[in-house]
Scaffold this active site. Structure first.
Site, mmCIF file in Angstrom:
data_model
loop_
_atom_site.group_PDB
_atom_site.id
_atom_site.type_symbol
_atom_site.label_atom_id
_atom_site.label_comp_id
_atom_site.label_asym_id
_atom_site.label_seq_id
_atom_site.Cartn_x
_atom_site.Cartn_y
_atom_site.Cartn_z
ATOM 1 N N HIS A 196 14.763 80.190 66.783
ATOM 2 C CA HIS A 196 13.735 81.192 67.087
ATOM 3 C C HIS A 196 14.005 81.949 68.390
ATOM 4 O O HIS A 196 14.620 81.412 69.299
ATOM 5 C CB HIS A 196 12.364 80.514 67.184
ATOM 6 C CG HIS A 196 11.852 80.024 65.863
ATOM 7 N ND1 HIS A 196 11.763 78.692 65.539
ATOM 8 C CD2 HIS A 196 11.418 80.691 64.776
ATOM 9 C CE1 HIS A 196 11.292 78.578 64.309
ATOM 10 N NE2 HIS A 196 11.070 79.768 63.815
ATOM 11 N N SER A 213 1.334 83.894 62.353
ATOM 12 C CA SER A 213 1.613 82.644 63.074
ATOM 13 C C SER A 213 0.347 82.181 63.792
ATOM 14 O O SER A 213 -0.640 82.920 63.882
ATOM 15 C CB SER A 213 2.716 82.865 64.108
ATOM 16 O OG SER A 213 2.203 83.659 65.170
ATOM 17 N N ASP A 271 2.451 81.231 58.831
ATOM 18 C CA ASP A 271 3.748 80.850 59.390
ATOM 19 C C ASP A 271 3.559 79.626 60.305
ATOM 20 O O ASP A 271 2.681 79.639 61.181
ATOM 21 C CB ASP A 271 4.283 82.045 60.197
ATOM 22 C CG ASP A 271 5.733 81.908 60.593
ATOM 23 O OD1 ASP A 271 6.471 81.171 59.924
ATOM 24 O OD2 ASP A 271 6.135 82.575 61.581
ATOM 25 N N SER A 309 16.417 86.602 63.218
ATOM 26 C CA SER A 309 16.596 87.910 63.858
ATOM 27 C C SER A 309 18.042 88.052 64.327
ATOM 28 O O SER A 309 18.698 87.061 64.678
ATOM 29 C CB SER A 309 15.644 88.048 65.053
ATOM 30 O OG SER A 309 14.362 88.445 64.607
HETATM 31 P P1 13P Z 1 13.049 85.118 64.896
HETATM 32 O O1 13P Z 1 12.561 84.675 66.232
HETATM 33 O O2 13P Z 1 14.527 84.941 64.781
HETATM 34 O O3 13P Z 1 12.635 86.510 64.543
HETATM 35 O O4 13P Z 1 12.401 84.123 63.796
HETATM 36 C C1 13P Z 1 11.125 84.348 63.288
HETATM 37 C C2 13P Z 1 10.604 83.200 62.493
HETATM 38 O O5 13P Z 1 11.300 82.284 62.120
HETATM 39 C C3 13P Z 1 9.171 83.226 62.146
HETATM 40 O O6 13P Z 1 8.764 82.046 61.542
HETATM 41 O O1 G3H Z 2 8.519 81.410 64.298
HETATM 42 C C1 G3H Z 2 7.743 81.893 65.094
HETATM 43 C C2 G3H Z 2 7.314 83.301 64.996
HETATM 44 O O2 G3H Z 2 8.286 84.161 65.517
HETATM 45 C C3 G3H Z 2 5.973 83.500 65.597
HETATM 46 O O3 G3H Z 2 6.025 83.389 66.958
HETATM 47 O O4 G3H Z 2 4.204 81.843 67.616
HETATM 48 O O5 G3H Z 2 5.098 83.589 69.200
HETATM 49 O O6 G3H Z 2 3.696 84.246 67.223
HETATM 50 P P1 G3H Z 2 4.668 83.240 67.824
HETATM 51 ZN ZN ZN Z 3 9.856 80.313 62.181
#
Ligand code: 13P
Ligand code: G3H
Ligand code: ZN
Length: 333
Positions: free
Chosen positions: A190, A56, A94, A237
């Protein structure tokens, strides 16, 4: 310019085609550090599961994109060392938020990128996604796009309210952009607080929150419009209660954290949903294990003594997801 093929990585094209045919989903696990990556690779090597390693924007800021890319390259070699003869590992950006970022990842050896322009007006989402697709496809890098908005707040991804994907838009969007897969909004979100207590009901026996079901009718309508097209679920998740309890029992404070029940993900994995994103569960496992060590051994100060147990618990989590939720075990022999 480095091609992902030189690094032993694969794009998502074949992975997704097989997953849709076989009625399972590919795990897309985020990684920010060595322990997470080791746990992912060990779990996938042991179960022979194809995997998408996700980076990410937050991960790039935290760990450095160069380091993460070399770690992913190292993951392929590590997988072979663990006895996985033909690792199927995809390195994916991501939530890419600009053409420049997606381009830099393509040029740097990523095998897949997401351009997340879902917050933009429809025509602007199409224009930006199309631009990324045209660039990435020259190098055989696959592109994930997003239509609809997920609720939830994380470091770099945030929106107060969700808007389900409109099934009547998906054919036009996929055709005009040429994207390889589509992230949709059907009620996932998320982070570890996917729903407010007001959106949930309470189980009278346990007192635990029961989240509202995903909008499978919207998913069905999308699949009817785009038969056989790879669909992606973000925010998937499950927020395992055992980890939340471990965290809260050792001085943590995660009241009413709630995720997507695994039963619903199991159902989704059997459909055209062929990529399921999981990040928060790994964060919870890591935190729970570290807290447990500190609670039991306050004198511990060797990071290997608390990051090691965290790595073990994450590996267990990843294996569980692969075998019991996504069904991707044995699909990359
Ligand atoms: P979660 O926060 O549910 O683990 O989702 C992760 C996600 O969508 C990363 O792109
Ligand atoms: O969808 C988001 C992912 O869980 C990444 O999260 O931007 O905190 O790394 P982050
Ligand atoms: Zn995501």
């Amino acid at each position: 310019m480095v091609s992902f093929k030189e690094l032993g990585l694969v794009n998502t094209r074949e992975m997704f085609a097989k997953a849709i045919k076989g009625g399972y989903a590919i795990p897309a696990f985020n990684f920010n550090n060595m322990e997470q990556l080791q746990a992912i690779v060990k779990a996938c090597a042991e179960t022979k599961s194809p995997v998408i390693l996700q980076v990410s924007k937050g991960a790039r800021n935290y760990a450095n994109q160069t380091l993460l890319r070399y770690m992913a390259q190292g993951a392929v070699e590590y997988a072979k060392e663990l006895g996985w003869e033909h690792p199927q590992i995809c390195l994916h950006l991501d939530h890419g938020d600009s053409f420049e970022l997606c381009k830099s990842c393509v040029d740097f050896g990523f095998s897949s990128v997401m351009i997340d322009a879902s917050h933009l007006p429809y025509e602007e989402n199409i224009a930006l996604t199309k631009k990324v697709v045209e660039y990435a496809h020259q190098y055989d890098v696959t592109v994930e796009a997003e239509l609809g908005v997920l609720a939830g707040v994380e470091d770099e991804v945030s929106s107060a309210v969700s808007h389900y994907t409109k099934p009547e838009e998906v054919v036009d969007f996929a055709t005009r952009t040429g994207c390889d897969s589509l992230a949709i909004s059907i009620g996932t979100s998320h982070g570890a607080y996917k729903f407010t207590p007001e959106q949930c009901t309470r189980d009278p026996k346990t007192g635990k929150l029961v989240p509202p079901p995903l909008a499978f009718d919207v998913l069905d309508a999308i699949m009817e419009q785009l038969p056989g097209f790879p669909i992606v679920l973000h925010g998937s998740s499950s927020v395992p209660q055992e980890y939340v309890d471990m965290i809260n029992a050792t001085g943590g404070k995660l009241p009413d954290a709630v995720g997507i029940p695994e039963e619903q993900l199991r159902k989704a994995a059997k459909s055209a949903v062929c990529k399921i994103n999981i990040d928060s569960d790994s964060r919870l496992a890591f935190t729970a294990a570290v807290r447990k060590v500190f609670a039991e051994k306050p004198g511990e100060f060797d990071p290997r003594k608390y990051c090691g147990p965290a790595r073990d618990l994450m590996e267990e989590l990843y294996k569980h997801k692969i075998i019991n939720v996504l069904g991707s075990n044995g699909k990359a022999e």
